[in-house]
Design a protein around this motif. Structure first.
Motif, mmCIF file in Angstrom:
data_model
loop_
_atom_site.group_PDB
_atom_site.id
_atom_site.type_symbol
_atom_site.label_atom_id
_atom_site.label_comp_id
_atom_site.label_asym_id
_atom_site.label_seq_id
_atom_site.Cartn_x
_atom_site.Cartn_y
_atom_site.Cartn_z
ATOM 1 N N ALA A 256 13.467 23.759 13.443
ATOM 2 C CA ALA A 256 12.332 24.338 14.166
ATOM 3 C C ALA A 256 11.705 25.452 13.316
ATOM 4 C CB ALA A 256 12.803 24.891 15.493
ATOM 5 N N GLU B 151 8.997 28.546 17.466
ATOM 6 C CA GLU B 151 9.785 28.357 18.685
ATOM 7 C C GLU B 151 9.227 29.183 19.828
ATOM 8 O OE1 GLU B 151 13.860 29.017 17.282
ATOM 9 O OE2 GLU B 151 14.372 27.177 18.344
ATOM 10 N N ALA C 169 8.229 23.565 17.308
ATOM 11 C CA ALA C 169 7.889 22.474 16.388
ATOM 12 C C ALA C 169 8.450 22.772 15.008
ATOM 13 C CB ALA C 169 6.376 22.303 16.303
ATOM 14 N N LYS D 55 8.230 19.566 19.333
ATOM 15 C CA LYS D 55 9.534 19.031 19.758
ATOM 16 C C LYS D 55 9.777 19.383 21.229
ATOM 17 C CE LYS D 55 11.580 19.612 15.184
ATOM 18 N NZ LYS D 55 11.550 18.248 14.717
ATOM 19 N N ARG D 56 9.283 20.548 21.604
ATOM 20 C CA ARG D 56 9.401 20.990 22.996
ATOM 21 C C ARG D 56 8.116 21.680 23.396
ATOM 22 N NH1 ARG D 56 14.596 22.526 21.821
ATOM 23 N NH2 ARG D 56 13.965 24.654 21.395
ATOM 24 N N LYS E 144 3.497 16.843 16.151
ATOM 25 C CA LYS E 144 3.915 16.742 17.552
ATOM 26 C C LYS E 144 4.961 17.815 17.851
ATOM 27 C CE LYS E 144 5.130 13.117 20.684
ATOM 28 N NZ LYS E 144 5.776 11.839 20.842
ATOM 29 N N ARG F 189 14.257 18.111 11.967
ATOM 30 C CA ARG F 189 15.160 18.750 12.939
ATOM 31 C C ARG F 189 15.210 20.276 12.830
ATOM 32 N NH1 ARG F 189 20.456 14.826 12.781
ATOM 33 N NH2 ARG F 189 19.369 12.907 13.249
#
Lengths: 488, 244
Positions: free
Chosen positions: A281, A284, A275, A320-321, A318, A279
């Motif tokens: 991160a 991670e 997150a 990202k992955r 939220k 763009r």
């Protein structure tokens, strides 16, 4: 160098300083400490002439800096004798380049371009940040920002430097940078330094003398050893012992313990979470599981991604992955299932009274219960202050009100994002003891902090973050060099 | 006194002046704009070629600004629209009738746009906002550099504050009930924090002797060729307007 006589300052009906007398010799470093709201920052403002010239207050007494009465002279005149560094770096750096920031003061004095340039080069070199000259202040780390602020004050060529909690928002490396810089400045320039600090261990070896304040008065004064002899009296003022704050990196204080699951269903699971913002991160590949009833400390240097991780855990950011799963896959209700207490209480207080503040969440969710409301007021020790406006309270009381607002919804997971800023140990201890009590009753607590003593005393599990990843999941051990003795 | 001696013994580092400073870049920028805006249609090819050559030589990276697909499509359609609808159709490309006058006018407009874009890109990449503020301060807008700095730094901090205020409110149910009241509370808390931050900045600036009427303007970068460029710019402009 500094002579304060019978200084009394009053903000309306509130007496901030009461007959303070203080003498500081040339080249001396004096550490001023005391509980939140004891008048330390007011003393700084009086020394720098901001009181009474920029902040109109009722004032009695005399303040002289380098044989110069600050009351009779304007702030620009005083600024050439006494430089000041405030607590929050972002509020004192307002230029787009470090060099413009440092040259700001000399330019305000109307000095020639060559003189400004010469002072700029000297200030940069004195603080050891010549390489940061063309950088943007907003891109710097906390420690670097404070060193820029020190250089900006030095460029005025003051004889005295006053620093108001310069390390309050810094991690251990940042604090070390600032203290080492001050040490260098003392040795090289013979600068007189007045340092206001809660974190005594960091400043202890720098100071020649310590001054303890309480309720606008000086209550103890002398060398470190003599003042800290009467430990019980200092403890009553909410001060810490020097041993409580090891100046070592977290990695050296922690050990992995093969954290075992307590045989419960996880309350919160993060799997491969990445997150960040715009763009970029910040965290991670995070894999983390929290169980009901755990008291977990999340530690790491500034910028390691702790707050971002907390926002993801609370559902405020939220990922990202990856996947965040709460209580078997249920969508968490904000405040009711997961609540967050942020660092700055003034950003969390909305209403006109403590009562209304604590009742706001339950009323919004239509679950207001007078019994829970009253018990929250008692738990946070705000019963007597229930009708007061939150803005009229001390920082510690404001933080307790914000905590009460979180607790009134009885969340299952409570995340505390650095609740220690500007708070003395006395306030913190009361707040944390109450949280420990809630934790024993089943509330899971995730505490983000730089504070070693809090972690040592309350957390049963410690997660170390580094560069956006979990570097270690374990527990605190005693420091390898045996600097830490048994804490109370 | 020790510190006095230390200060007196300190040697200011020797600085190498860049070839082009703020004034030089400003001259090139103003000259490019002057030439391309006032150049008559029949001279546009030679004037834009000259401007583009100078800009590409000084700021090679500025070409990237023009090579974006969206911009190329926009410039292409500008030429096309002019060719189709401006003037009487007198040539055919494929089966489509075009006006040569329109096409010519479209190409001229596109060339002017490319030169202006590249000049702006070159100028903004070589002169930072502090220097522009310094220029404007010299034109009488005293305190502009300070205001821009505060705005840039304060905006990010206010964005963070508003996010925190909203998150705190959201953690208590957000706008679930009493929407108007919640909105009011959000705004009041945000404004109160913004004012507090403003007060902190004011105090920090006052402690460093700030007064807009007394402070010196932000410095401009000096370049060795600034004087020559300024003179050259005048000569070129003069040549375009009078001789050509």
């Amino acid at each position: 160098m500094i002579r304060v006589r019978n200084l009394s300052v009053r903000y309306g009906s509130v007496e901030a300083l009461r007959g303070v007398n203080l003498d500081v010799e040339r080249g001396e470093c004096v550490l001023i400490t005391g509980p939140s709201g004891c008048g330390k920052s007011t003393l700084v403002r009086a020394l720098t002439g901001l009181i009474p010239h920029a902040i109109p207050v009722s004032w009695e007494g005399e303040v002289e800096v380098a044989n110069f009465n600050v009351r009779d002279h304007s702030i620009p005149e005083t600024a050439q004798r006494i430089g000041v560094v405030f607590q929050n770096p972002s509020s004192q750096l307002f230029h787009l380049r470090v060099e413009d920031e440092i040259a700001f003061g000399p330019r305000n004095l109307g000095l020639s371009a060559d003189e400004v340039e010469s002072r700029l080069d000297w200030a940069l070199a004195s603080v050891g940040i010549s390489d940061l000259r063309e950088r943007r202040p907003t891109d710097l780390s906390g420690g670097q920002k404070q060193r820029v602020a020190i250089a900006a004050a030095l460029a005025m060529r003051p004889q005295v430097l006053v620093l108001d909690e310069p390390t309050a928002s810094l991690d251990v490396p940042g604090t070390k940078q600032v203290i080492a810089t001050l040490h260098e400045l003392r040795q090289q320039l013979g600068l007189t330094i007045v340092l206001i600090e809660h974190r005594l261990a960091a400043a202890a070896h720098l100071a020649d003398r310590v001054v303890v304040m309480e309720a606008g008065r000086i209550v103890a004064e002398g060398c470190m050893e003599s003042v800290f002899q009467d430990w019980q009296a200092l403890k009553a003022l909410g001060l810490r012992r020097l041993l409580d704050e090891p100046q070592a990196p977290w990695r050296e204080l922690l050990a992995p313990d093969g954290h075992s699951t307590p045989g419960l269903e996880p309350l919160l699971e993060m799997q491969g979470v990445s997150a960040g913002y715009n763009r970029r991160a910040v965290v991670e590949g995070i894999n983390l599981t929290l169980y009901p009833g755990e008291f977990v400390a999340l530690v790491g240097e500034n910028g390691a991604g702790k707050s971002t991780l907390a926002l993801v855990a609370a559902g405020l950011l939220k990922p990202k992955r990856g996947r965040v799963r709460y209580d078997g896959g249920r969508r968490p209700r904000p405040g009711l299932d997961i609540s967050v207490l942020f660092q700055d209480p003034s950003e969390q207080l909305f209403t006109d009274s403590v009562d209304e503040e604590i009742a706001f969440g339950p009323r919004n969710y239509r679950c207001f219960d007078t019994r829970i409301h009253n018990s929250t007021l008692v738990e946070t020790d705000m019963l007597d202050l229930r009708s007061r406006p939150p803005t009229a309270l001390s920082v510690g009381q404001q933080q307790r009100t914000a905590l009460g607002a979180c607790l009134s919804l009885r969340p299952k997971l409570l995340i505390l994002d650095e609740p220690t800023l500007g708070q003395d140990w006395g306030h913190l201890e009361r707040l944390m003891d109450h949280l420990a009590n809630l934790n024993r009753q089943g509330t899971t607590i995730l505490l983000i902090t730089h504070d070693y003593k809090l972690v040592y005393r309350y957390a049963r599990r410690v997660i170390l973050m580094k560069d956006g990843q979990i570097a270690l999941d374990g527990r605190l051990v005693r420091s390898p060099n045996n600097r830490i003795k048994e804490l109370q | 006194m020790i510190r006095e001696r230390v200060f007196q013994n300190f040697r200011v580092r020797e600085k190498r002046e860049p070839l082009i400073g703020t004034l030089g870049h400003l001259s090139i920028f103003a000259c490019s704009l002057g030439i391309i805006i006032f150049s008559p249609g029949e001279r546009i090819a030679i004037s834009s070629a000259l401007c583009l050559l100078v800009t590409l030589w000084l700021h090679p990276a500025s070409i990237r600004r023009v090579l974006r697909m969206r911009l190329l499509l926009l410039l292409g359609s500008l030429i096309l629209v002019n060719g189709l609808w401006v003037g009487a159709a007198d040539i055919q490309i494929g089966e489509i009738p075009f006006s040569s006058l329109g096409l010519q006018s479209g190409v001229q407009m596109a060339l002017r746009a490319v030169v202006i874009l590249m000049a702006v890109e070159g100028f903004s990449s070589s002169v930072d906002i502090s220097e522009i503020a310094g220029l404007l301060e010299r034109l009488g807008l005293s305190g502009l550099g300070f205001s821009i700095g505060i705005a840039v730094n304060l905006l990010s901090s206010l964005r963070e504050t508003s996010a925190n205020v909203w998150r705190s409110l959201y953690m208590r149910g957000g706008f679930r009930q009493q929407r108007w009241r919640a909105m009011q509370l959000f705004m009041v808390t945000f404004m109160a924090n913004a004012l507090r931050r403003g007060e902190e900045i004011t105090l920090a600036a006052e402690a460093r002797a700030y007064a807009p009427e007394r402070t010196r303007a932000l410095p401009l970068k000096k370049g060795c060729l600034d004087g020559w460029i300024l003179a050259g710019g005048f000569i070129v402009l003069f040549a375009f307007f009078l001789i050509l």
